[in-house]
Design a protein around this motif. Structure first.
Motif, PDB file in Angstrom:
ATOM      1  N   TRP A  11      41.389  42.605  59.640  1.00 50.31           N
ATOM      2  CA  TRP A  11      40.212  41.821  59.315  1.00 50.31           C
ATOM      3  C   TRP A  11      40.045  40.686  60.320  1.00 50.31           C
ATOM      4  O   TRP A  11      40.958  39.883  60.522  1.00 50.31           O
ATOM      5  N   ALA A  12      38.903  40.657  60.994  1.00 47.52           N
ATOM      6  CA  ALA A  12      38.525  39.612  61.951  1.00 47.52           C
ATOM      7  C   ALA A  12      39.505  39.466  63.114  1.00 47.52           C
ATOM      8  O   ALA A  12      39.555  38.419  63.752  1.00 47.52           O
ATOM      9  N   THR A  22      41.809  54.120  69.132  1.00 42.87           N
ATOM     10  CA  THR A  22      42.536  55.300  69.595  1.00 42.87           C
ATOM     11  C   THR A  22      43.963  55.293  69.059  1.00 42.87           C
ATOM     12  O   THR A  22      44.462  56.307  68.572  1.00 42.87           O
ATOM     13  N   ALA A  23      44.608  54.152  69.128  1.00 35.00           N
ATOM     14  CA  ALA A  23      45.983  54.031  68.625  1.00 35.00           C
ATOM     15  C   ALA A  23      46.036  54.186  67.114  1.00 35.00           C
ATOM     16  O   ALA A  23      46.961  54.801  66.574  1.00 35.00           O
ATOM     17  N   LEU A  24      45.053  53.666  66.415  1.00 34.70           N
ATOM     18  CA  LEU A  24      45.033  53.782  64.949  1.00 34.70           C
ATOM     19  C   LEU A  24      44.896  55.234  64.515  1.00 34.70           C
ATOM     20  O   LEU A  24      45.571  55.682  63.588  1.00 34.70           O
ATOM     21  N   ASP A  34      41.696  48.127  57.366  1.00 30.31           N
ATOM     22  CA  ASP A  34      40.617  47.162  57.179  1.00 30.31           C
ATOM     23  C   ASP A  34      40.163  46.692  58.558  1.00 30.31           C
ATOM     24  O   ASP A  34      40.899  46.001  59.264  1.00 30.31           O
ATOM     25  N   LEU A  35      38.956  47.074  58.931  1.00 30.98           N
ATOM     26  CA  LEU A  35      38.374  46.711  60.224  1.00 30.98           C
ATOM     27  C   LEU A  35      37.203  45.751  60.061  1.00 30.98           C
ATOM     28  O   LEU A  35      36.370  45.607  60.949  1.00 30.98           O
ATOM     29  N   ILE A  57      38.646  53.076  54.689  1.00 35.46           N
ATOM     30  CA  ILE A  57      38.324  52.295  55.879  1.00 35.46           C
ATOM     31  C   ILE A  57      37.329  51.215  55.454  1.00 35.46           C
ATOM     32  O   ILE A  57      36.281  51.526  54.898  1.00 35.46           O
ATOM     33  N   TYR A  58      37.669  49.965  55.704  1.00 31.94           N
ATOM     34  CA  TYR A  58      36.787  48.847  55.373  1.00 31.94           C
ATOM     35  C   TYR A  58      36.022  48.456  56.632  1.00 31.94           C
ATOM     36  O   TYR A  58      36.622  48.164  57.662  1.00 31.94           O
TER      37      TYR A  58
END
Length: 75
Positions: A11-12, A22-24, A34-35, A57-58
């Motif tokens: 988050w933030a 890509t890594a995620l 949470d993005l 996925i947020y």
């Protein structure tokens, strides 16, 4: 590498963009990410859609479109 990581809160977080996703997407146990308030776009969401283990996925405050979310839900 964090093979057993199942939940990640970014988050933030500064510097989280489409390249970072890509890594995620390659994390084998990541089920929730949470993005919120990052600079990711539709491209990143398309990439995350390939991670079959991902369940939540947020995306509030990102540049992801409603169309990209709809594509992800259908995949």
């Amino acid at each position: 590498s964090l093979p057993r990581l199942s939940r990640l809160n970014l988050w933030a977080a500064k510097g989280i963009d489409d390249k970072a996703v890509t890594a995620l997407a390659a994390m084998p146990s990541l089920a929730t990410v949470d993005l919120t308030d990052t600079t990711i776009t539709d491209s990143a969401l398309d990439m995350l859609g390939k991670a079959r283990q991902l369940r939540s996925i947020y995306l509030t405050g990102t540049k992801v479109s409603a169309e990209a979310v709809a594509r992800l839900r259908q995949s």
